[in-house]
Scaffold this motif. Structure first.
Motif, PDB file in Angstrom:
ATOM      1  N   ALA A 144       0.830  -1.213   0.000  1.00  0.00           N
ATOM      2  CA  ALA A 144       0.000   0.000   0.000  1.00  0.00           C
ATOM      3  C   ALA A 144       0.865   1.263   0.000  1.00  0.00           C
ATOM      4  N   ILE A 145       0.385   2.247  -0.745  1.00  0.00           N
ATOM      5  CA  ILE A 145       1.062   3.547  -0.788  1.00  0.00           C
ATOM      6  C   ILE A 145       0.486   4.402   0.334  1.00  0.00           C
ATOM      7  N   GLN A 178      -9.007   4.672  -3.151  1.00  0.00           N
ATOM      8  CA  GLN A 178      -9.066   3.220  -3.379  1.00  0.00           C
ATOM      9  C   GLN A 178      -7.671   2.619  -3.541  1.00  0.00           C
ATOM     10  N   PHE A 179      -6.685   3.465  -3.848  1.00  0.00           N
ATOM     11  CA  PHE A 179      -5.353   2.948  -4.182  1.00  0.00           C
ATOM     12  C   PHE A 179      -4.274   3.340  -3.179  1.00  0.00           C
ATOM     13  N   VAL A 180      -4.617   4.219  -2.249  1.00  0.00           N
ATOM     14  CA  VAL A 180      -3.618   4.658  -1.271  1.00  0.00           C
ATOM     15  C   VAL A 180      -4.238   4.615   0.119  1.00  0.00           C
ATOM     16  N   GLN A 181      -3.384   4.619   1.136  1.00  0.00           N
ATOM     17  CA  GLN A 181      -3.901   4.854   2.482  1.00  0.00           C
ATOM     18  C   GLN A 181      -3.391   6.217   2.924  1.00  0.00           C
ATOM     19  N   LEU A 236       6.677  11.547  11.438  1.00  0.00           N
ATOM     20  CA  LEU A 236       6.217  11.111  10.107  1.00  0.00           C
ATOM     21  C   LEU A 236       7.272  10.288   9.367  1.00  0.00           C
ATOM     22  N   GLU A 237       8.526  10.377   9.786  1.00  0.00           N
ATOM     23  CA  GLU A 237       9.572   9.556   9.149  1.00  0.00           C
ATOM     24  C   GLU A 237       9.188   8.083   9.190  1.00  0.00           C
ATOM     25  N   GLY A 238       8.511   7.676  10.270  1.00  0.00           N
ATOM     26  CA  GLY A 238       8.149   6.266  10.432  1.00  0.00           C
ATOM     27  C   GLY A 238       6.989   5.831   9.553  1.00  0.00           C
ATOM     28  N   GLU A 239       6.321   6.771   8.896  1.00  0.00           N
ATOM     29  CA  GLU A 239       5.137   6.426   8.091  1.00  0.00           C
ATOM     30  C   GLU A 239       5.467   6.016   6.666  1.00  0.00           C
ATOM     31  N   GLU A 240       6.755   6.190   6.272  1.00  0.00           N
ATOM     32  CA  GLU A 240       7.152   5.835   4.897  1.00  0.00           C
ATOM     33  C   GLU A 240       6.244   6.504   3.855  1.00  0.00           C
TER      34      GLU A 240
END
Ligand code: SF4
Length: 315
Positions: free
Chosen positions: A3-4, A35-38, A92-96
């Motif tokens: 997932a993006i 539908q394509f990203v979180q 946010l660094e941890g969220e990739e």
């Protein structure tokens, strides 16, 4: 592809976090792209503790280094926001993240063109919101856009293509590093890079070819810099036309004269603005399957993002 994850200004998801208790729901972002990203939502003003509802904030003073001030009571909240923002970007660094979509015209989230007031309360210039500044300094290579600009079909395609490319690059970085692997990554992205910047394609080709003289991490670093620079340059109809002509050259032997003629005619129709980009690309994808052309089969230019987003129907 896993997932993006995209960062997003929370109010764009329909959350009631605005100063007046409202939201700015954007249906394309939630119902189509969603539908394509979180999404990883961030509302600087609510998370920083200003509350909902709250007194509106505005930018005041020097447009290059404005202060964030409450509109009526003139309370300077710049330090509070900057301290919170530098903590938040580290989290946010941890969220990739593969990109961020900001709410435009906001003194916290607006990327550009946000009103900056003088001491008399008159808007005299424009600048960027405080959180955006900190975010872009911290993540200089991430694709970023504001939701207003995403209503422009070509800017939308550009941004989403960059997001998907960033995601592939991130996944690539997670694998074992080698010059051979970089050559393969570059090879599959050549036409996509060409559609943004022929100059960057030449520089990146030289870098990959001469990379054996460089330490592998420095080689990857420089390649990443050039890749993200190239993607920030807009893919215009003229650049797409150049790319399509380039692709047509690969079919010299495999297609009959009539098929080649048909392809060139459709490419000309695109150049003249009679058909959108999806038309020549659909024909090319058909010929790529028929001709079993391995170089073209691997090109992300021919399928950079899900067809359902219909981004090339208007490009
Ligand atoms: S624009 Fe930014 S700060 Fe304002 S409500 Fe939306 S997310 Fe929050």
């Amino acid at each position: 592809m896993a997932a993006i994850t995209l960062g997003i200004s929370t109010c764009l998801l329909g959350e009631r976090v605005r100063w007046n208790g409202g939201h700015k729901l954007d249906r394309f972002l939630t119902d189509t792209l969603g539908q394509f990203v979180q999404y990883c939502p961030v509302c600087p003003e609510a998370e920083c503790g200003f509350g909902v509802p709250r007194e509106p904030l505005r930018l005041v003073g020097d447009p290059h280094a404005p202060q964030l001030v409450t509109a009526r009571t003139r309370l300077d909240s710049t330090g509070r926001m900057l301290r919170w923002a530098s903590r938040r970007v580290r989290e946010l660094e941890g969220e990739e993240l593969s990109g961020f979509i900001f709410k435009g015209a906001s003194p916290s989230c607006g990327m550009k063109g946000v009103k900056v007031y003088n001491e008399q309360g008159v808007p005299k210039a424009s600048g960027a919101g405080l959180f955006v500044r900190v975010f872009m300094d911290h993540f200089p290579l991430l694709p970023v856009e504001d939701e207003g600009r995403l209503h422009d079909p070509s800017l939308r395609e550009n941004f989403i293509e960059s997001v998907f490319t960033m995601k592939r690059w991130r996944e690539f970085l997670g694998r074992k590093r080698s010059r051979g692997a970089l050559v393969q990554f570059h090879s599959a992205h050549k036409l996509l890079i060409l559609s943004h910047s022929p100059g960057h394609l030449r520089r990146m080709g030289r870098l990959v070819a001469q990379g054996s003289a460089m330490p592998i991490n420095a080689l990857y670093q420089e390649y990443q810099q050039l890749l993200m620079e190239a993607l920030r340059l807009k893919a215009t109809p003229a650049k797409h036309y150049n790319c399509l002509q380039h692709i047509a050259g690969y079919f010299k032997k495999q297609l009959s004269l009539a098929e080649r003629q048909e392809l060139l005619e459709v490419i000309d129709h695109y150049r003249e603005g009679h058909v959108p980009l999806i038309v020549p690309l659909t024909l090319i994808n058909h010929f790529v399957r028929l001709a079993d052309e391995p170089y073209l089969q691997q090109q992300y230019y021919l399928h950079p993002h899900p067809l359902e987003l219909r981004l090339r129907n208007h490009a």
